[in-house]
Write a protein that holds these residues in place. Sequence first.
Motif, PDB file in Angstrom:
ATOM      1  N   TYR A  82       0.835  -1.203   0.000  1.00 32.48           N
ATOM      2  CA  TYR A  82       0.000   0.000   0.000  1.00 32.48           C
ATOM      3  C   TYR A  82       0.875   1.260   0.000  1.00 32.48           C
ATOM      4  O   TYR A  82       0.600   2.214  -0.738  1.00 32.48           O
ATOM      5  CB  TYR A  82      -0.917   0.005   1.219  1.00 32.48           C
ATOM      6  N   LEU A  83       1.915   1.257   0.804  1.00 35.62           N
ATOM      7  CA  LEU A  83       2.783   2.437   0.882  1.00 35.62           C
ATOM      8  C   LEU A  83       3.423   2.749  -0.462  1.00 35.62           C
ATOM      9  O   LEU A  83       3.655   3.916  -0.793  1.00 35.62           O
ATOM     10  CB  LEU A  83       3.861   2.230   1.946  1.00 35.62           C
ATOM     11  N   LYS A  84       3.684   1.717  -1.261  1.00 34.41           N
ATOM     12  CA  LYS A  84       4.291   1.933  -2.579  1.00 34.41           C
ATOM     13  C   LYS A  84       3.366   2.704  -3.512  1.00 34.41           C
ATOM     14  O   LYS A  84       3.820   3.279  -4.499  1.00 34.41           O
ATOM     15  CB  LYS A  84       4.672   0.594  -3.230  1.00 34.41           C
ATOM     16  N   THR A  85       2.064   2.713  -3.208  1.00 36.31           N
ATOM     17  CA  THR A  85       1.103   3.407  -4.075  1.00 36.31           C
ATOM     18  C   THR A  85       0.916   4.869  -3.694  1.00 36.31           C
ATOM     19  O   THR A  85       0.252   5.613  -4.417  1.00 36.31           O
ATOM     20  CB  THR A  85      -0.274   2.714  -4.012  1.00 36.31           C
ATOM     21  N   LEU A  86       1.465   5.296  -2.562  1.00 42.78           N
ATOM     22  CA  LEU A  86       1.258   6.663  -2.103  1.00 42.78           C
ATOM     23  C   LEU A  86       2.075   7.651  -2.932  1.00 42.78           C
ATOM     24  O   LEU A  86       3.170   7.337  -3.413  1.00 42.78           O
ATOM     25  CB  LEU A  86       1.653   6.791  -0.631  1.00 42.78           C
ATOM     26  N   PRO A  87       1.570   8.876  -3.107  1.00 44.49           N
ATOM     27  CA  PRO A  87       2.309   9.891  -3.863  1.00 44.49           C
ATOM     28  C   PRO A  87       3.577  10.314  -3.136  1.00 44.49           C
ATOM     29  O   PRO A  87       3.618  10.319  -1.902  1.00 44.49           O
ATOM     30  CB  PRO A  87       1.315  11.045  -3.954  1.00 44.49           C
ATOM     31  N   THR A  88       4.600  10.655  -3.882  1.00 46.40           N
ATOM     32  CA  THR A  88       5.866  11.094  -3.275  1.00 46.40           C
ATOM     33  C   THR A  88       6.056  12.602  -3.386  1.00 46.40           C
ATOM     34  O   THR A  88       7.110  13.114  -3.002  1.00 46.40           O
ATOM     35  CB  THR A  88       7.054  10.370  -3.915  1.00 46.40           C
ATOM     36  N   ASP A  89       5.047  13.294  -3.895  1.00 47.57           N
ATOM     37  CA  ASP A  89       5.067  14.756  -3.845  1.00 47.57           C
ATOM     38  C   ASP A  89       4.583  15.167  -2.456  1.00 47.57           C
ATOM     39  O   ASP A  89       3.470  14.784  -2.053  1.00 47.57           O
ATOM     40  CB  ASP A  89       4.146  15.343  -4.909  1.00 47.57           C
ATOM     41  N   PRO A  90       5.366  15.918  -1.690  1.00 39.61           N
ATOM     42  CA  PRO A  90       5.003  16.231  -0.298  1.00 39.61           C
ATOM     43  C   PRO A  90       3.643  16.903  -0.141  1.00 39.61           C
ATOM     44  O   PRO A  90       2.886  16.570   0.778  1.00 39.61           O
ATOM     45  CB  PRO A  90       6.141  17.151   0.164  1.00 39.61           C
ATOM     46  N   ASP A  91       3.308  17.843  -1.028  1.00 40.28           N
ATOM     47  CA  ASP A  91       2.025  18.547  -0.911  1.00 40.28           C
ATOM     48  C   ASP A  91       0.851  17.600  -1.158  1.00 40.28           C
ATOM     49  O   ASP A  91      -0.146  17.622  -0.425  1.00 40.28           O
ATOM     50  CB  ASP A  91       1.976  19.717  -1.900  1.00 40.28           C
ATOM     51  N   THR A  92       0.962  16.780  -2.198  1.00 42.57           N
ATOM     52  CA  THR A  92      -0.100  15.819  -2.509  1.00 42.57           C
ATOM     53  C   THR A  92      -0.237  14.792  -1.397  1.00 42.57           C
ATOM     54  O   THR A  92      -1.348  14.415  -1.005  1.00 42.57           O
ATOM     55  CB  THR A  92       0.205  15.112  -3.839  1.00 42.57           C
ATOM     56  N   LEU A  93       0.897  14.332  -0.882  1.00 45.74           N
ATOM     57  CA  LEU A  93       0.895  13.345   0.191  1.00 45.74           C
ATOM     58  C   LEU A  93       0.251  13.906   1.448  1.00 45.74           C
ATOM     59  O   LEU A  93      -0.587  13.244   2.086  1.00 45.74           O
ATOM     60  CB  LEU A  93       2.327  12.894   0.488  1.00 45.74           C
ATOM     61  N   LEU A  94       0.601  15.128   1.817  1.00 41.07           N
ATOM     62  CA  LEU A  94       0.045  15.728   3.030  1.00 41.07           C
ATOM     63  C   LEU A  94      -1.458  15.955   2.883  1.00 41.07           C
ATOM     64  O   LEU A  94      -2.228  15.747   3.840  1.00 41.07           O
ATOM     65  CB  LEU A  94       0.749  17.049   3.343  1.00 41.07           C
TER      66      LEU A  94
END
Length: 354
Positions: free
Chosen positions: A209-221
């Motif tokens: 699941y973590l691999k699917t998360l966005p790595t752009d800080p703003d999008t992630l937050l």
Amino acid sequence: MIRKKPRREESLDYAELARLLPAPADPYLSPDRHLLLEEHLMNELQSAAPTPTAPRLPVRRILLIGVPATAAALAGVIAFTTLNNAEGGERAEATPPPVEAPVVRIEPGSTAQLAATIERIAAAASARKTPEPGPGQYIYVKSRVSYLTVSHTDKDESKARVQPMHIREVWNSPDGKQGWLDEPGYKPKGGITLNSDAERKLSAPSYNYLKTLPTDPDTLLKKIYKETEGQGNSPDQEAFTTVGDLLGEQLAPAKLNAALYRAAAKIPGVVLVEHAQDAAGREGIALAHVDDHSGDRTEWIFDRTTYAYLGSRAVQVKQANGIKPGTVLEYTAVLKRAVVDAQKERPGAHGANA
């Protein structure tokens, strides 16, 4: 005794137990005896049912206040002790009695070097090689921990009590469907299963699941705030807590780790604390956030040279719930994080360290 999310308990025939048990000689218990029985009962309650998912770190916000015990409550304790045999392990070992929480000097936090420090932490996370768990393998995390158990006693309402420092080991498959938890003294002997087919999300993540998360800080937050809306004491505190949970008993891809740190820097109220110590006694710097409702400050501790994550600490910084400032409510230290080839296997020649 850390209260976890409620779980279904097996029904017990209390009438039959009451008939078999001798009548108690005295329905009143001393505060000390009640405290020990209360601690034991909550430990049995936590162990009595299968755990559906890897448990989130114990919640410190729910504080237990001592109340008078009755003969019926005592009979309930005996009933649980007699009949409990949790799935996935043998009968629980005796739970160590709580100890008085340590008290430390509160060092003020600052934003002066916050941005530069977080960027160094994120850069180090990006450069760090992280093993990729494959099918049939497990993510192994070994920690040294201590959590809040009882905040008040009838004798002295100013002293918080915590678990003695102890070892906690977790194994999780990459998809999160299979797992094991071993925490001697706090779980049944040999450990308990964490097997689950529950949907993966931020509050119960898997490596896949973590691999699917966005790595752009703003999008992630933005995603973190959205998924945790309505939880915790404030949106900012819950966002900080959620990121911290992902740093502890999980393994995240390097780019996501870096994004988590950069996202955390954008949470209002985050500060840098120049000196902090984890549960293993290792000194470092910390990213911290104060929960204005409960008055405690959560600190993520990093090595001062390598910027590797070491562990966490929660320190009371404002008088609240009868707990004086400087009281340490929680200590953790990650001692080993690795990928192993089988459940319950510990890292060795075949384990790839993270």
